[in-house]
Design a protein around this motif. Structure first.
Motif, short mmCIF file in Angstrom:
data_model
loop_
_atom_site.label_atom_id
_atom_site.label_comp_id
_atom_site.label_asym_id
_atom_site.label_seq_id
_atom_site.Cartn_x
_atom_site.Cartn_y
_atom_site.Cartn_z
N GLY A 15 -15.26 -0.25 -3.99
CA GLY A 15 -16.46 -1.06 -4.11
C GLY A 15 -17.65 -0.31 -3.53
N TYR A 16 -18.63 -1.06 -3.05
CA TYR A 16 -19.87 -0.48 -2.54
C TYR A 16 -19.60 0.38 -1.31
N ILE A 17 -20.16 1.58 -1.31
CA ILE A 17 -20.14 2.47 -0.15
C ILE A 17 -21.59 2.84 0.15
N PRO A 18 -22.07 2.58 1.36
CA PRO A 18 -23.48 2.89 1.66
C PRO A 18 -23.71 4.39 1.81
N GLU A 19 -24.96 4.79 1.63
CA GLU A 19 -25.36 6.17 1.91
C GLU A 19 -25.41 6.38 3.43
N PRO A 20 -25.19 7.60 3.92
CA PRO A 20 -24.93 8.83 3.16
C PRO A 20 -23.47 9.04 2.80
N GLU A 21 -22.61 8.09 3.20
CA GLU A 21 -21.18 8.26 2.93
C GLU A 21 -20.89 8.34 1.44
N PHE A 22 -21.60 7.53 0.63
CA PHE A 22 -21.34 7.56 -0.81
C PHE A 22 -21.55 8.95 -1.40
N SER A 23 -22.62 9.63 -1.01
CA SER A 23 -22.89 10.96 -1.54
C SER A 23 -21.78 11.94 -1.17
N ARG A 24 -21.22 11.81 0.03
CA ARG A 24 -20.12 12.69 0.43
C ARG A 24 -18.88 12.43 -0.41
N VAL A 25 -18.57 11.15 -0.65
CA VAL A 25 -17.39 10.81 -1.45
C VAL A 25 -17.59 11.25 -2.90
N ALA A 26 -18.78 11.04 -3.45
CA ALA A 26 -19.06 11.46 -4.81
C ALA A 26 -18.94 12.98 -4.95
N ALA A 27 -19.42 13.72 -3.96
CA ALA A 27 -19.30 15.19 -4.01
C ALA A 27 -17.83 15.60 -4.02
N GLU A 28 -17.01 14.91 -3.25
CA GLU A 28 -15.57 15.20 -3.24
C GLU A 28 -14.94 14.88 -4.60
N PHE A 29 -15.37 13.80 -5.23
CA PHE A 29 -14.89 13.41 -6.55
C PHE A 29 -15.13 14.53 -7.57
N PHE A 30 -16.33 15.09 -7.59
CA PHE A 30 -16.65 16.15 -8.55
C PHE A 30 -16.00 17.47 -8.17
N ALA A 31 -15.78 17.70 -6.88
CA ALA A 31 -15.20 18.97 -6.43
C ALA A 31 -13.69 19.03 -6.66
N ASN A 32 -13.05 17.88 -6.80
CA ASN A 32 -11.59 17.82 -6.95
C ASN A 32 -11.24 16.96 -8.16
N PRO A 33 -11.51 17.45 -9.38
CA PRO A 33 -11.45 16.60 -10.57
C PRO A 33 -10.07 16.06 -10.93
N THR A 34 -9.00 16.67 -10.45
CA THR A 34 -7.67 16.17 -10.80
C THR A 34 -7.05 15.33 -9.68
N ARG A 35 -7.81 15.09 -8.62
CA ARG A 35 -7.28 14.32 -7.49
C ARG A 35 -8.07 13.04 -7.32
N SER A 36 -7.37 11.94 -7.06
CA SER A 36 -8.04 10.67 -6.80
C SER A 36 -8.64 10.70 -5.39
N VAL A 37 -9.90 10.33 -5.31
CA VAL A 37 -10.59 10.27 -4.03
C VAL A 37 -10.70 8.81 -3.63
N ARG A 38 -10.06 8.43 -2.56
CA ARG A 38 -10.09 7.05 -2.05
C ARG A 38 -9.64 6.02 -3.09
N GLY A 39 -8.75 6.41 -3.97
CA GLY A 39 -8.26 5.48 -4.98
C GLY A 39 -9.09 5.42 -6.24
N TRP A 40 -10.20 6.16 -6.30
CA TRP A 40 -11.02 6.21 -7.51
C TRP A 40 -10.21 6.87 -8.63
N ALA A 41 -10.53 6.54 -9.87
CA ALA A 41 -9.99 7.29 -11.00
C ALA A 41 -10.42 8.75 -10.85
N THR A 42 -9.60 9.67 -11.35
CA THR A 42 -9.96 11.09 -11.22
C THR A 42 -11.11 11.44 -12.14
#
Length: 196
Positions: free
Chosen positions: A85-112
């Motif tokens: 669900g909602y993640i406030p900044e600046p944490e959201f930007s860090r999680v989103a960066a991890e999502f794009f940096a690791n495209p085949t791995r789920s980050v915090r349960g997000w779809a890859t």
């Protein structure tokens, strides 16, 4: 098919409301209305959007001002982040960066990112299969826009060119088939510049 892929602009951020239900803010609505005016002579024949409120708000403005049909395709939706669900900044930007940096791995349960890229590519192909003549206007989301851009450019996820406006409201021309980017990312305010 030629299409203009538009990322929704500013939204009303409300941690008490599920993210897919966030509406466009007054400023976001103004920017979409500005875009509609610029598209009046573009030969558009239909508007498409995800079923998320912010994308539907933008699509409804375009469809009303340009007198075009509006088609809703849920597969045009944003990356599935429902696990957090909602993640406030600046944490959201860090999680989103991890999502794009690791495209085949789920980050915090997000779809890859890899799975979401396949979904958005298939959604654009579905629009192409159903589209009439004329420019298709697709109102979608920044995250899937980046994944789509990576495929259009033939580069790994994370190496794609990125929209320059952090508030959204960016667009790019594309074709399908051939599946190709026809412009750089362009802010709504800069349209119709199409230089790569």
């Amino acid at each position: 098919m030629r299409a203009l892929f538009i990322t929704h602009p500013e939204v009303v951020i409300d941690p008490q409301v599920p993210v897919p239900q966030w509406p466009l803010s007054p400023r976001g609505r103004e920017r979409v209305a500005l875009m509609a005016g610029k598209l009046a002579a573009a030969g558009a024949s239909a508007v498409w959007s995800s079923d998320e409120r912010k994308a539907m708000d933008g699509a409804e403005i375009l469809a009303a001002q340009l007198r075009l049909p509006h088609h809703v395709l849920p597969e045009l939706g944003e990356n599935d982040r429902s696990a957090t669900g909602y993640i406030p900044e600046p944490e959201f930007s860090r999680v989103a960066a991890e999502f794009f940096a690791n495209p085949t791995r789920s980050v915090r349960g997000w779809a890859t990112a890899a799975a979401e890229q396949e979904r958005i590519v298939a959604a654009i192909q579905a629009v192409a299969a159903r589209a009439d003549e004329g420019l298709q206007l697709i109102v979608s989301h920044g995250g899937v826009g980046r994944l789509l851009r990576a495929r259009l450019e033939g580069v790994p996820i994370g190496a794609e060119s990125k929209p320059g406006n952090p508030r959204g409201g960016c667009c790019m021309l594309l074709s399908a088939p051939p599946f190709a980017a026809l412009s750089r990312w362009i802010d709504i305010e800069e349209w119709p510049a199409t230089a790569k």
